[in-house]
Design an enzyme around this catalytic site. Structure first.
Site, PDB file in Angstrom:
ATOM      1  N   LYS A 120      84.732  23.248  52.595  1.00  0.00           N
ATOM      2  CA  LYS A 120      83.751  22.156  52.515  1.00  0.00           C
ATOM      3  C   LYS A 120      83.116  21.948  53.887  1.00  0.00           C
ATOM      4  O   LYS A 120      83.822  21.770  54.875  1.00  0.00           O
ATOM      5  CB  LYS A 120      84.446  20.868  52.077  1.00  0.00           C
ATOM      6  CG  LYS A 120      85.133  20.952  50.731  1.00  0.00           C
ATOM      7  CD  LYS A 120      86.079  19.772  50.522  1.00  0.00           C
ATOM      8  CE  LYS A 120      87.177  19.732  51.534  1.00  0.00           C
ATOM      9  NZ  LYS A 120      88.194  18.682  51.297  1.00  0.00           N
TER      10      LYS A 120
ATOM     11  N   THR B 117      82.485   7.814  53.554  1.00  0.00           N
ATOM     12  CA  THR B 117      82.955   9.093  53.006  1.00  0.00           C
ATOM     13  C   THR B 117      84.481   9.141  52.930  1.00  0.00           C
ATOM     14  O   THR B 117      85.065  10.209  52.881  1.00  0.00           O
ATOM     15  CB  THR B 117      82.444  10.282  53.858  1.00  0.00           C
ATOM     16  OG1 THR B 117      82.882  10.066  55.212  1.00  0.00           O
ATOM     17  CG2 THR B 117      80.942  10.414  53.824  1.00  0.00           C
TER      18      THR B 117
ATOM     19  N   GLY C  81      87.832   9.436  51.430  1.00  0.00           N
ATOM     20  CA  GLY C  81      88.323   9.944  50.144  1.00  0.00           C
ATOM     21  C   GLY C  81      87.437  10.982  49.474  1.00  0.00           C
ATOM     22  O   GLY C  81      87.685  11.351  48.322  1.00  0.00           O
ATOM     23  N   THR C  82      86.423  11.483  50.178  1.00  0.00           N
ATOM     24  CA  THR C  82      85.538  12.488  49.546  1.00  0.00           C
ATOM     25  C   THR C  82      86.313  13.762  49.206  1.00  0.00           C
ATOM     26  O   THR C  82      86.105  14.351  48.148  1.00  0.00           O
ATOM     27  CB  THR C  82      84.336  12.873  50.441  1.00  0.00           C
ATOM     28  OG1 THR C  82      84.810  13.088  51.772  1.00  0.00           O
ATOM     29  CG2 THR C  82      83.269  11.825  50.438  1.00  0.00           C
ATOM     30  N   GLY C  83      87.195  14.179  50.117  1.00  0.00           N
ATOM     31  CA  GLY C  83      87.944  15.424  49.900  1.00  0.00           C
ATOM     32  C   GLY C  83      88.900  15.290  48.722  1.00  0.00           C
ATOM     33  O   GLY C  83      88.994  16.181  47.868  1.00  0.00           O
ATOM     34  N   CYS C  84      89.602  14.141  48.658  1.00  0.00           N
ATOM     35  CA  CYS C  84      90.531  13.886  47.542  1.00  0.00           C
ATOM     36  C   CYS C  84      89.755  13.941  46.228  1.00  0.00           C
ATOM     37  O   CYS C  84      90.160  14.602  45.265  1.00  0.00           O
ATOM     38  CB  CYS C  84      91.139  12.486  47.654  1.00  0.00           C
ATOM     39  SG  CYS C  84      92.042  12.186  49.172  1.00  0.00           S
TER      40      CYS C  84
HETATM   41  N1  LIG Z   1      77.146  12.820  54.442  1.00  0.00           N
HETATM   42  C1  LIG Z   1      77.299  13.629  53.381  1.00  0.00           C
HETATM   43  N2  LIG Z   1      76.259  13.853  52.544  1.00  0.00           N
HETATM   44  C2  LIG Z   1      76.399  14.644  51.449  1.00  0.00           C
HETATM   45  N3  LIG Z   1      77.547  15.270  51.129  1.00  0.00           N
HETATM   46  C3  LIG Z   1      78.633  15.093  51.932  1.00  0.00           C
HETATM   47  C4  LIG Z   1      78.566  14.267  53.094  1.00  0.00           C
HETATM   48  N4  LIG Z   1      79.792  14.261  53.699  1.00  0.00           N
HETATM   49  C5  LIG Z   1      80.581  15.047  52.930  1.00  0.00           C
HETATM   50  N5  LIG Z   1      79.886  15.563  51.883  1.00  0.00           N
HETATM   51  C6  LIG Z   1      80.418  16.417  50.818  1.00  0.00           C
HETATM   52  O1  LIG Z   1      81.629  15.813  50.378  1.00  0.00           O
HETATM   53  C7  LIG Z   1      82.605  16.798  50.061  1.00  0.00           C
HETATM   54  C8  LIG Z   1      83.823  16.593  50.959  1.00  0.00           C
HETATM   55  O2  LIG Z   1      83.551  17.235  52.158  1.00  0.00           O
HETATM   56  P1  LIG Z   1      84.170  17.015  53.597  1.00  0.00           P
HETATM   57  O3  LIG Z   1      83.684  15.717  54.146  1.00  0.00           O
HETATM   58  O4  LIG Z   1      83.835  18.241  54.362  1.00  0.00           O
HETATM   59  O5  LIG Z   1      85.731  16.969  53.289  1.00  0.00           O
HETATM   60  P2  LIG Z   1      86.870  15.890  53.602  1.00  0.00           P
HETATM   61  O6  LIG Z   1      86.514  14.658  52.834  1.00  0.00           O
HETATM   62  O7  LIG Z   1      88.097  16.573  53.109  1.00  0.00           O
HETATM   63  O8  LIG Z   1      86.846  15.668  55.083  1.00  0.00           O
HETATM   64  C9  LIG Z   1      81.887  18.132  50.252  1.00  0.00           C
HETATM   65  O9  LIG Z   1      81.293  18.494  49.021  1.00  0.00           O
HETATM   66  C10 LIG Z   1      80.829  17.804  51.282  1.00  0.00           C
HETATM   67  O10 LIG Z   1      79.754  18.714  51.295  1.00  0.00           O
HETATM   68  C1  LIG Z   2      97.012   9.118  50.978  1.00  0.00           C
HETATM   69  C2  LIG Z   2      95.847   9.829  51.528  1.00  0.00           C
HETATM   70  N1  LIG Z   2      95.590  11.098  51.138  1.00  0.00           N
HETATM   71  C3  LIG Z   2      94.520  11.755  51.647  1.00  0.00           C
HETATM   72  C4  LIG Z   2      93.674  11.164  52.572  1.00  0.00           C
HETATM   73  C5  LIG Z   2      92.517  11.923  53.147  1.00  0.00           C
HETATM   74  O1  LIG Z   2      91.310  11.471  52.622  1.00  0.00           O
HETATM   75  P1  LIG Z   2      89.917  12.323  52.643  1.00  0.00           P
HETATM   76  O2  LIG Z   2      89.625  12.650  51.219  1.00  0.00           O
HETATM   77  O3  LIG Z   2      88.926  11.359  53.254  1.00  0.00           O
HETATM   78  O4  LIG Z   2      90.125  13.556  53.458  1.00  0.00           O
HETATM   79  C6  LIG Z   2      93.961   9.830  52.956  1.00  0.00           C
HETATM   80  N2  LIG Z   2      93.177   9.182  53.836  1.00  0.00           N
HETATM   81  N3  LIG Z   2      95.052   9.197  52.424  1.00  0.00           N
END
Ligand SMILES: Nc1ncnc2c1ncn2[C@@H]1O[C@H](COP(=O)(O)OP(=O)(O)O)[C@@H](O)[C@H]1O
Ligand SMILES: Cc1ncc(COP(=O)(O)O)c(N)n1
Length: 268
Positions: free
Chosen positions: A176, A207, A209-212
């Site tokens: 990602k 953002t 929890g976006t990854g979760c």
């Molecule tokens: N500011 C943003 N605008 C649009 N999409 C985003 C933005 N930030 C993250 N994403 C998308 O959200 C998802 C989670 O990505 P990321 O932020 O890289 O992971 P994590 O939440 O694990 O740190 C991916 O699909 C990414 O492209």
């Molecule tokens: C319990 C728990 N699990 C995972 C994440 C990571 O979150 P993110 O989706 O922003 O990387 C978090 N902050 N807390």
């Protein structure tokens, strides 16, 4: 009786509901999938950061998984925060016994920068857990930590993917690019091909929890029998809508809207 697809998350809690098992459960439900959760760690956190972490004993994680699997075998599962080697062993054993699609979100640090797993467990994650997954969904920082290489541009993402596929031996890797500059570009690399999905970057700090959520949506789609590529494409559309419509909760990096994509589709 209408049998619903079942998805399981093995992850930590965020009491403010933006990340971890609460986020996963909302994402499962909004995709029409019945959600189950085995909790690895309780965190005291909010949109401003992680104040404390309490790891569940590995034996108790095992008990939760036995309770689930002796009753119903989920159609797909994901893992998020798995903080210790002992807990990773429990998850690895469970995955070996049941051949269901398994998505690993290799959670290491929260958006706020706080560490969520023990440093010593990263080598075990690499050597034992990752090869068991159908796909692993690192963000840029996690991909850097796992491969040991800095990632700044697309060429670095491709190099990291080769390490995941050829050295670590993963089946596929979903990298990602939310933390790179420019558009939000995500990559799915398998041994056969590469799928790249791009969306314009949304200017927001909400953002959390976006990854979760992204990996939970992929897991929900896999539970329905969708392919990896279909699940990846759907998760990208879902997360873009969820970020764009964030509910504005908390004083820090707020959560996303787990139901906006569903509402958009109802009105289509
Ligand atoms: N500011 C943003 N605008 C649009 N999409 C985003 C933005 N930030 C993250 N994403 C998308 O959200 C998802 C989670 O990505 P990321 O932020 O890289 O992971 P994590 O939440 O694990 O740190 C991916 O699909 C990414 O492209
Ligand atoms: C319990 C728990 N699990 C995972 C994440 C990571 O979150 P993110 O989706 O922003 O990387 C978090 N902050 N807390």
């Amino acid at each position: 009786m209408h049998r619903m697809p079942i998805a399981l998350t093995v992850a930590g809690t965020d009491p403010t509901g933006g990340a971890g098992v609460l986020a996963d459960s909302k994402a499962f439900h909004s995709r029409g999938v019945y959600g189950m959760a085995a909790v690895t760690s309780l965190t005291a956190q909010n949109t401003m950061g992680v104040q404390d972490v309490f790891n569940v004993p590995a034996e108790f994680l095992e008990k939760q998984l036995e309770s689930i699997f002796s009753d119903e075998v989920p159609h797909a599962m994901k893992s998020g925060m798995v903080a210790t080697i002992d807990m990773m062993v429990v998850v690895a054993n469970m995955v070996e016994d049941y051949n269901i699609p398994f998505v690993i979100d290799p959670v290491m640090i929260a958006t706020s920068g706080d560490a969520l797993i023990e440093e010593e467990s990263i080598e075990f994650l690499r050597s034992t857990l990752l090869p068991a997954a159908l796909t692993v969904t690192p963000n840029i920082h996690e991909a850097e930590k796992i491969t040991g290489h800095k990632i700044e541009k697309e060429a670095d993402v491709r190099k990291a993917a080769r390490i995941f596929l050829d050295e670590i031996g993963v089946h596929s890797v979903t990298i990602k690019g939310g933390h790179l500059e420019g558009d939000a570009v995500d990559y799915l690399f398998t041994h056969e091909d590469t799928v790249i999905l791009s969306e314009p970057r949304i200017e927001t700090s909400h953002t959390h929890g976006t990854g979760c959520t992204f990996s939970a949506v992929m897991t929900a789609e896999l539970a329905k029998g969708k392919t990896l590529e279909e699940s990846f494409r759907l998760a990208k559309r879902y997360i873009t809508s969820a970020i764009r419509n964030s509910p504005g909760i908390g004083k820090g990096n707020g959560p996303v809207n787990h139901f906006s994509f569903r509402e958009e589709q109802v009105h289509e």
